[in-house]
Enzyme design. Structure first.
Site, short mmCIF file in Angstrom:
data_model
loop_
_atom_site.label_atom_id
_atom_site.label_comp_id
_atom_site.label_asym_id
_atom_site.label_seq_id
_atom_site.Cartn_x
_atom_site.Cartn_y
_atom_site.Cartn_z
N GLY A 131 -32.13 34.91 29.73
CA GLY A 131 -32.72 33.61 29.06
C GLY A 131 -33.35 32.59 28.85
O GLY A 131 -34.47 31.48 28.56
N GLY A 132 -32.08 32.01 28.47
CA GLY A 132 -31.86 30.80 28.61
C GLY A 132 -32.16 29.42 27.05
O GLY A 132 -32.59 30.55 26.45
N LYS A 176 -41.91 27.45 19.15
CA LYS A 176 -43.61 27.60 19.53
C LYS A 176 -43.75 28.64 17.88
O LYS A 176 -44.96 28.68 17.46
CB LYS A 176 -44.39 27.82 20.83
N GLY A 193 -39.72 10.47 21.35
CA GLY A 193 -41.47 10.40 21.58
C GLY A 193 -41.83 10.72 22.33
O GLY A 193 -42.84 10.85 22.77
N ARG A 222 -32.63 15.58 27.93
CA ARG A 222 -31.94 16.50 28.86
C ARG A 222 -30.94 16.41 29.57
O ARG A 222 -32.17 15.54 30.64
CB ARG A 222 -32.65 18.15 28.50
N HIS A 268 -70.91 28.06 24.15
CA HIS A 268 -71.21 27.01 23.98
C HIS A 268 -71.42 27.97 22.61
O HIS A 268 -72.29 29.33 22.28
CB HIS A 268 -72.33 26.18 24.02
#
Length: 488
Positions: free
Chosen positions: A38-39, A50, A195, A286, A466
């Site tokens: 999965g790292g 998240k 940033g 990274r 809509h």
């Protein structure tokens, strides 16, 4: 010496997707992973961050309910231990799922550190029991040792956070994106250095959780690789939430204190500023991980930035035939994104199985920042399009110009960059750029538009529901096609 068809070194998104697809195509696959399959994405990055950002959205929703909608709701407190327990459960369930997929596919997972010993040979030094060993794994997979790949070797060892001179990360006062989520408690103040997408997401998260946040970026704007209008709208949204944004600024000095960090920042204009914060979060990018791979034994070397560059991008194959690269080891134009590495893994597996997969078009890979507001884009920015010689037409529409955007009340925009057609109108769509709530869930349509070289007229014939945020996308294309309704 044990034999297999393919040896994959690294069990992150790029590595395990390669292994799963290769196994599905009938190949015998060994996956060597020295930590957890999965790292970074699953255990320290995409998934846990998240999860935390979703919790942050819920916290923000309480304030919005009270201040904007008259719902008399109050936030008593954030139970940090309960929040992190939910996050960890989500990660654990995903981890079990990946291991289950590998087992079901018959992929032999060897827990150990792998090093090349030749162009087709690998030695794995065991670091623990085999995890997720599939059918036929047996003692060979558990033993580590020397392996020969009949078809090829895939390098998928990922990346680690870059750091800067100064106090070393300690997991408490000075943290990187790998350990920020697991640092103890919620800081009352944090300075986020960087940033880009990671820095912006962490700044947003900490602000939602009540911290005073200062976000420092050396470039002249946030998300410097995105369209300038994206940066402008994002910065406006972050500042509206109370985040101090310093662009064109750099960190001059940092020293750890018993209860935090003292930092000196040189802004774009004016005198240096000294701030005392509880936590310094370093998010300056990274770096690829190749230590211990022994690349030289196979005749390989990294470039001057530490990447392992492919000689053939259509196959992601290095100069040594049969050795392929996926994920964060790849230099640009690869994007260092988990969903890109999934696609790279599929491509390499199919290549090693003797198929002829379509090469990846990195321009059509979506880029998302999961802050509040979110950003999402695909294709070229306006500046990039002009730099490449395109005569462009653009159209921008605020999300608040549609009813659902007013409901959300968070601002944002849709921007489309297109080639100017011979008759002066808009031709092929080159890029789509979004800022606002939930735009991460809206960008898939734009990927198809850019990837299929659509014109605005192609998109304008399709009806958007809509009221939704997505109808702002539809309206922008209607206008570019000369059929606009609400945009003046």
């Amino acid at each position: 010496m044990h034999e297999t068809d393919i040896i994959v070194i690294g069990g992150g998104t790029g590595g395990y997707s390669t292994a799963l697809r290769a196994a599905a195509l009938g190949l015998d696959v060994v996956l060597a992973e020295r930590d957890l399959v999965g790292g970074t994405c699953l255990h320290r990055g995409c998934i846990p961050s998240k999860a935390m950002l979703h919790a942050a959205e819920l916290v923000d929703g309480i304030a919005e309910a009270r201040e904007r909608w008259g719902v008399k709701a109050t936030l008593e407190a954030v139970d940090w231990s309960a929040l992190t327990a939910t996050r960890d459960d989500i990660v654990a369930r995903n981890h079990r799922g990946v291991e289950g997929h590998l087992s079901h596919a018959g992929v032999r997972v060897v827990r150990g550190s792998a090093a090349l010993t030749g162009a087709r040979t690998v030695r794995v030094e065991p670091t623990g029991a085999t995890a997720g060993a599939g059918a036929g794994a047996g003692a060979d997979a558990e033993a580590g040792g020397e392996w020969t790949a009949r078809r090829g070797i895939v390098l998928a060892t990922g990346s680690r956070p870059r750091t800067l001179p100064g106090p070393a990360p300690d997991g408490r006062r000075v943290v990187t994106s790998d350990d920020a989520l697991y640092a103890p408690g919620l800081p009352a103040s944090v300075l986020v250095l960087g940033g880009g997408a990671i820095g912006v997401e962490y700044a947003s998260l900490h602000r939602s959780m009540g911290a005073d946040v200062t976000l420092v970026e050396a470039a002249d704007r946030l998300l410097p690789l995105e369209d300038a209008d994206v940066s402008r709208h994002l910065t406006r949204g972050l500042k509206k939430r109370g985040i101090e944004v310093l662009t064109g600024a750099r960190l001059e000095h940092a020293e750890t204190l018993p209860d935090g960090v003292r930092v000196t920042v040189l802004p774009a204009r004016g005198e240096p500023r000294t701030l005392d914060v509880e936590r310094l979060l370093v998010a300056v990018g990274r770096a690829p991980v190749t230590d211990g791979l022994n690349l030289g034994a196979a005749g390989l070397a990294t470039d001057d930035r530490g990447f392992v560059a492919p000689a053939d991008w259509t196959r992601l194959e290095t100069a040594v035939p049969g050795i392929h690269v996926v994920g964060d080891l790849l230099p640009p134009p690869s994007l260092g994104l988990a969903h890109a590495s999934f696609a790279e893994g599929l491509l390499v597996a199919e290549t090693l199985a003797g198929l002829s997969p379509r090469p990846l078009d990195y321009a059509t890979v979506p880029r998302v920042t999961y802050s509040s507001p979110q950003t999402a884009s695909v294709g070229l920015s306006e500046a990039q399009a002009r730099e490449r010689g395109h005569d462009v037409v653009t159209n921008t529409m605020p999300l608040t110009a549609v009813a659902k955007g007013m409901v959300h009340g968070q601002g944002g925009m849709v921007k489309v960059v297109a080639e100017r057609a011979a008759g002066g109108g808009a031709g092929q769509v080159l890029g789509v750029h979004l800022v606002g709530p939930h735009v991460s869930e809206m960008v898939a349509e734009s990927q198809l538009i850019v990837g299929w070289d659509a014109d605005p007229a192609d998109v304008a014939q399709h009806i958007h529901p809509h009221p939704t945020l997505s109808e702002a996308v539809g309206e922008v294309f209607l206008t570019l096609a000369g059929r606009g309704l609400h945009q003046i």
